[in-house]
Motif scaffolding. Structure first.
Motif, PDB file in Angstrom:
ATOM      1  N   ILE A  48       0.843  -1.199   0.000  1.00 33.43           N
ATOM      2  CA  ILE A  48       0.000   0.000   0.000  1.00 33.43           C
ATOM      3  C   ILE A  48       0.876   1.246   0.000  1.00 33.43           C
ATOM      4  O   ILE A  48       2.011   1.230   0.472  1.00 33.43           O
ATOM      5  CB  ILE A  48      -0.952   0.008   1.217  1.00 33.43           C
ATOM      6  CG1 ILE A  48      -0.176  -0.156   2.528  1.00 33.43           C
ATOM      7  CG2 ILE A  48      -1.996  -1.089   1.083  1.00 33.43           C
ATOM      8  CD1 ILE A  48      -1.035  -0.127   3.761  1.00 33.43           C
ATOM      9  N   ASP A  49       0.340   2.366  -0.525  1.00 31.63           N
ATOM     10  CA  ASP A  49       1.114   3.604  -0.609  1.00 31.63           C
ATOM     11  C   ASP A  49       0.818   4.509   0.586  1.00 31.63           C
ATOM     12  O   ASP A  49       0.050   4.164   1.492  1.00 31.63           O
ATOM     13  CB  ASP A  49       0.841   4.331  -1.929  1.00 31.63           C
ATOM     14  CG  ASP A  49      -0.630   4.689  -2.112  1.00 31.63           C
ATOM     15  OD1 ASP A  49      -1.357   4.805  -1.106  1.00 31.63           O
ATOM     16  OD2 ASP A  49      -1.059   4.868  -3.277  1.00 31.63           O
ATOM     17  N   GLU A  50       1.456   5.721   0.580  1.00 34.08           N
ATOM     18  CA  GLU A  50       1.328   6.639   1.709  1.00 34.08           C
ATOM     19  C   GLU A  50      -0.107   7.132   1.889  1.00 34.08           C
ATOM     20  O   GLU A  50      -0.579   7.335   3.013  1.00 34.08           O
ATOM     21  CB  GLU A  50       2.277   7.841   1.539  1.00 34.08           C
ATOM     22  CG  GLU A  50       3.713   7.586   1.936  1.00 34.08           C
ATOM     23  CD  GLU A  50       4.451   6.681   0.955  1.00 34.08           C
ATOM     24  OE1 GLU A  50       4.037   6.631  -0.231  1.00 34.08           O
ATOM     25  OE2 GLU A  50       5.418   6.022   1.360  1.00 34.08           O
ATOM     26  N   LEU A  51      -0.804   7.354   0.783  1.00 35.68           N
ATOM     27  CA  LEU A  51      -2.187   7.803   0.883  1.00 35.68           C
ATOM     28  C   LEU A  51      -3.053   6.740   1.554  1.00 35.68           C
ATOM     29  O   LEU A  51      -3.921   7.062   2.376  1.00 35.68           O
ATOM     30  CB  LEU A  51      -2.743   8.147  -0.507  1.00 35.68           C
ATOM     31  CG  LEU A  51      -4.205   8.629  -0.553  1.00 35.68           C
ATOM     32  CD1 LEU A  51      -4.388   9.870   0.313  1.00 35.68           C
ATOM     33  CD2 LEU A  51      -4.631   8.902  -1.982  1.00 35.68           C
ATOM     34  N   ILE A 360      -2.435  14.692   5.959  1.00 34.35           N
ATOM     35  CA  ILE A 360      -0.984  14.498   5.907  1.00 34.35           C
ATOM     36  C   ILE A 360      -0.625  13.448   4.859  1.00 34.35           C
ATOM     37  O   ILE A 360       0.307  13.628   4.064  1.00 34.35           O
ATOM     38  CB  ILE A 360      -0.437  14.107   7.293  1.00 34.35           C
ATOM     39  CG1 ILE A 360      -0.572  15.300   8.248  1.00 34.35           C
ATOM     40  CG2 ILE A 360       1.026  13.669   7.207  1.00 34.35           C
ATOM     41  CD1 ILE A 360      -0.352  14.959   9.694  1.00 34.35           C
ATOM     42  N   GLY A 361      -1.357  12.337   4.845  1.00 31.92           N
ATOM     43  CA  GLY A 361      -1.109  11.316   3.823  1.00 31.92           C
ATOM     44  C   GLY A 361      -1.301  11.860   2.416  1.00 31.92           C
ATOM     45  O   GLY A 361      -0.503  11.585   1.515  1.00 31.92           O
ATOM     46  N   ALA A 362      -2.358  12.662   2.240  1.00 36.68           N
ATOM     47  CA  ALA A 362      -2.635  13.246   0.926  1.00 36.68           C
ATOM     48  C   ALA A 362      -1.564  14.252   0.522  1.00 36.68           C
ATOM     49  O   ALA A 362      -1.142  14.308  -0.642  1.00 36.68           O
ATOM     50  CB  ALA A 362      -4.012  13.909   0.935  1.00 36.68           C
ATOM     51  N   ILE A 363      -1.109  15.070   1.481  1.00 40.64           N
ATOM     52  CA  ILE A 363      -0.070  16.070   1.204  1.00 40.64           C
ATOM     53  C   ILE A 363       1.226  15.388   0.787  1.00 40.64           C
ATOM     54  O   ILE A 363       1.872  15.775  -0.194  1.00 40.64           O
ATOM     55  CB  ILE A 363       0.155  16.972   2.439  1.00 40.64           C
ATOM     56  CG1 ILE A 363      -1.036  17.920   2.615  1.00 40.64           C
ATOM     57  CG2 ILE A 363       1.450  17.780   2.306  1.00 40.64           C
ATOM     58  CD1 ILE A 363      -1.032  18.659   3.934  1.00 40.64           C
ATOM     59  N   ILE A 364       1.626  14.366   1.535  1.00 42.32           N
ATOM     60  CA  ILE A 364       2.856  13.639   1.211  1.00 42.32           C
ATOM     61  C   ILE A 364       2.756  13.026  -0.180  1.00 42.32           C
ATOM     62  O   ILE A 364       3.679  13.144  -1.001  1.00 42.32           O
ATOM     63  CB  ILE A 364       3.140  12.553   2.269  1.00 42.32           C
ATOM     64  CG1 ILE A 364       3.475  13.190   3.622  1.00 42.32           C
ATOM     65  CG2 ILE A 364       4.289  11.646   1.820  1.00 42.32           C
ATOM     66  CD1 ILE A 364       3.588  12.196   4.764  1.00 42.32           C
ATOM     67  N   ASP A 365       1.633  12.383  -0.454  1.00 44.64           N
ATOM     68  CA  ASP A 365       1.458  11.715  -1.744  1.00 44.64           C
ATOM     69  C   ASP A 365       1.434  12.715  -2.901  1.00 44.64           C
ATOM     70  O   ASP A 365       2.042  12.479  -3.953  1.00 44.64           O
ATOM     71  CB  ASP A 365       0.148  10.913  -1.722  1.00 44.64           C
ATOM     72  CG  ASP A 365       0.320   9.521  -2.315  1.00 44.64           C
ATOM     73  OD1 ASP A 365       1.394   8.933  -2.144  1.00 44.64           O
ATOM     74  OD2 ASP A 365      -0.633   9.038  -2.950  1.00 44.64           O
ATOM     75  N   PHE A 366       0.745  13.844  -2.715  1.00 50.31           N
ATOM     76  CA  PHE A 366       0.633  14.847  -3.773  1.00 50.31           C
ATOM     77  C   PHE A 366       1.987  15.453  -4.119  1.00 50.31           C
ATOM     78  O   PHE A 366       2.388  15.507  -5.297  1.00 50.31           O
ATOM     79  CB  PHE A 366      -0.339  15.949  -3.347  1.00 50.31           C
ATOM     80  CG  PHE A 366      -0.409  17.104  -4.305  1.00 50.31           C
ATOM     81  CD1 PHE A 366      -1.152  17.015  -5.474  1.00 50.31           C
ATOM     82  CD2 PHE A 366       0.291  18.279  -4.051  1.00 50.31           C
ATOM     83  CE1 PHE A 366      -1.208  18.082  -6.368  1.00 50.31           C
ATOM     84  CE2 PHE A 366       0.248  19.348  -4.934  1.00 50.31           C
ATOM     85  CZ  PHE A 366      -0.506  19.247  -6.101  1.00 50.31           C
ATOM     86  N   PHE A 367       2.705  15.901  -3.085  1.00 46.64           N
ATOM     87  CA  PHE A 367       3.980  16.564  -3.350  1.00 46.64           C
ATOM     88  C   PHE A 367       5.069  15.571  -3.765  1.00 46.64           C
ATOM     89  O   PHE A 367       5.999  15.935  -4.493  1.00 46.64           O
ATOM     90  CB  PHE A 367       4.416  17.392  -2.134  1.00 46.64           C
ATOM     91  CG  PHE A 367       3.673  18.683  -2.004  1.00 46.64           C
ATOM     92  CD1 PHE A 367       3.994  19.769  -2.808  1.00 46.64           C
ATOM     93  CD2 PHE A 367       2.627  18.815  -1.108  1.00 46.64           C
ATOM     94  CE1 PHE A 367       3.309  20.972  -2.713  1.00 46.64           C
ATOM     95  CE2 PHE A 367       1.930  20.013  -0.997  1.00 46.64           C
ATOM     96  CZ  PHE A 367       2.264  21.094  -1.804  1.00 46.64           C
ATOM     97  N   GLY A 384       8.090  15.281  -0.544  1.00 47.28           N
ATOM     98  CA  GLY A 384       6.742  14.913  -0.131  1.00 47.28           C
ATOM     99  C   GLY A 384       6.623  14.818   1.382  1.00 47.28           C
ATOM    100  O   GLY A 384       5.717  15.410   1.989  1.00 47.28           O
ATOM    101  N   PHE A 385       7.571  14.110   1.994  1.00 48.08           N
ATOM    102  CA  PHE A 385       7.549  13.983   3.452  1.00 48.08           C
ATOM    103  C   PHE A 385       7.812  15.331   4.132  1.00 48.08           C
ATOM    104  O   PHE A 385       7.219  15.635   5.173  1.00 48.08           O
ATOM    105  CB  PHE A 385       8.569  12.948   3.915  1.00 48.08           C
ATOM    106  CG  PHE A 385       8.048  11.539   3.890  1.00 48.08           C
ATOM    107  CD1 PHE A 385       7.202  11.083   4.885  1.00 48.08           C
ATOM    108  CD2 PHE A 385       8.378  10.670   2.859  1.00 48.08           C
ATOM    109  CE1 PHE A 385       6.706   9.785   4.868  1.00 48.08           C
ATOM    110  CE2 PHE A 385       7.887   9.370   2.829  1.00 48.08           C
ATOM    111  CZ  PHE A 385       7.049   8.929   3.836  1.00 48.08           C
TER     112      PHE A 385
END
Length: 417
Positions: A48-51, A360-367, A384-385
């Motif tokens: 699974i990914d960060e999101l 936070i998960g969405a921000i990391i994944d987006f960037f 991203g992190f």
């Protein structure tokens, strides 16, 4: 004249609730903060990914939120003992279910149950502490939460060590076995809870603060926002720091867990030492200063990069007093409605934590995707992190801003504490 049996009974009534509170926060810290080293392994095994991780944490926070919403009512109707027993029991059972989870869906359901137990325990311990700690409230609240910090400090290293421990058959205990062992510790406070006689709510039905009155108080909403922002920052660092260090800076699992433990060491010391200061300078001044320190330290640690990672430990020192100080503020400001005040405040805080985890998960994944397209995968992961952790720091600074507003509001009414 009191008999020896009566004296011993009184001592038991006074002593056992303290044991339940302190040991309860100890196992609470373990259950919440062993996830840091485990998440990268869970992510790798289930692909699974960060999101999806952010969504998992957000959905499990819904379990926390659900428990918070009914535990206050459960406590009022059936007593705090039953609420505490159900909390410790469900957390123990969740450890068994996590151990036997063989797919992501079953694991998610088991993890959801653990968060139900966490939410029940959060409310039960907060109400019990408010009833027991009637003197030196700020100090005693911080002292009880010191035990949370103590176990949180040890949790990442213990989790990392247990996951790598080899069983008699030669295989590793792994993250499933680690959760089974750590959550089984909830049996320890379960025992004194069974034999405790907890203090009852002393407020009569006529004198209790109506829920509508609490919700109409502007100060209550300031308190809710302050607590929500502080807890988002606390839980986000605990949940994402190991993942951040391993993937952005290629730290080993042991080194990353050690840094998270350093964060919680400062967190623990903050709750042990700053309780004195909180009672001296006042609840509001403490919230303004310490949340500001946490926000600045988090952003500097993130922006400066590898050489400033140690500043996350300073952030732990600043974040530490926020939750217990808000609980002390609630206990002092709403003494006749503390059950309802805590339940509503923590429930709404749970909504904010759900949103925060997902954000936070969405921000990391987006960037991560954005910077990967511009500069490649390695830079993408790091940036991203970093953007996710800047958001965490901003939450702490917003906590400072809202504390300033509440300070001014209470000062105008001569209600500062």
């Amino acid at each position: 004249m009191q008999t020896n049996v009566e004296v011993q009974t009184q001592r038991k009534v006074i002593f056992l609730p303290f044991i339940v509170i302190f040991v309860g926060y100890l196992v609470f810290g373990f259950s919440e903060n062993i996830k840091g080293p485990a998440i990268p392994r869970i992510q790798s095994e289930f692909g699974i990914d960060e999101l999806q991780i952010g969504t998992l944490l957000a959905l499990n926070s819904l379990g926390f939120l659900l428990a918070c919403s009914f535990t206050g009512l459960l406590t009022s109707k059936y007593g705090i003992k039953l609420s505490s027993l159900l909390a410790f029991g469900s957390m123990t059972v969740s450890g068994v279910l996590i151990y036997f989870s063989n797919n992501f869906t079953f694991f998610s359901a088991s993890y959801f149950l653990m968060y139900i137990g966490n939410g029940m325990l959060e409310i039960a311990l907060a109400i019990l502490a408010a009833r027991v700690f009637t003197k030196n409230t700020g100090f005693m609240m911080n002292l009880s939460h010191f035990f949370y910090g103590l176990s949180s400090t040890a949790a990442p290293l213990m989790a990392s060590s247990l996951m790598g421990m080899h069983l008699l058959g030669g295989g590793e205990l792994g993250w499933r076995g680690m959760y089974l062992v750590m959550l089984s510790l909830c049996i320890i406070p379960f025992i004194p809870t069974m034999f405790s006689k907890f203090p009852n709510d002393t407020a009569t039905t006529e004198n209790k603060l109506p829920l509508k009155v609490y919700l109409k108080d502007p100060a209550a909403w300031f308190i809710i926002i302050i607590l929500s922002l502080g807890v988002i920052a606390e839980l986000s660092i605990a949940g994402w720091l190991v993942n951040f260090l391993e993937k952005a800076y290629q730290w080993t699992a042991t080194s990353s867990s050690a840094m998270l433990s350093l964060f919680f060491l400062c967190f623990m010391l903050g709750r042990l030492l700053l309780g004195f200061i909180t009672d001296k300078i006042g609840f509001m001044t403490s919230l303004i200063i310490f949340s500001g320190v946490a926000g600045i330290a988090t952003i500097l640690a993130t922006v400066i990069g590898h050489s400033a990672i140690w500043l996350f430990s300073l952030a732990g020192f600043g974040i530490a007093p926020i939750y217990p100080t808000v609980m002390a503020l609630l206990a002092k400001r709403y003494p006749t409605g503390i059950d309802a005040a805590i339940s509503v405040t923590v429930t709404i805080m749970g909504v904010a934590v759900v949103i925060g985890n997902f954000a936070i998960g969405a921000i990391i994944d987006f960037f991560k995707a954005w910077f990967t397209n511009l500069h490649g995968a390695e830079i993408g992961v790091t940036r991203g992190f970093q953007m996710g952790f800047v958001f965490i720091g901003v939450c702490s600074l917003l906590c400072t801003v809202m504390s300033l507003y509440l300070y001014k509001y209470l000062r105008k009414r001569n209600e500062l504490m």
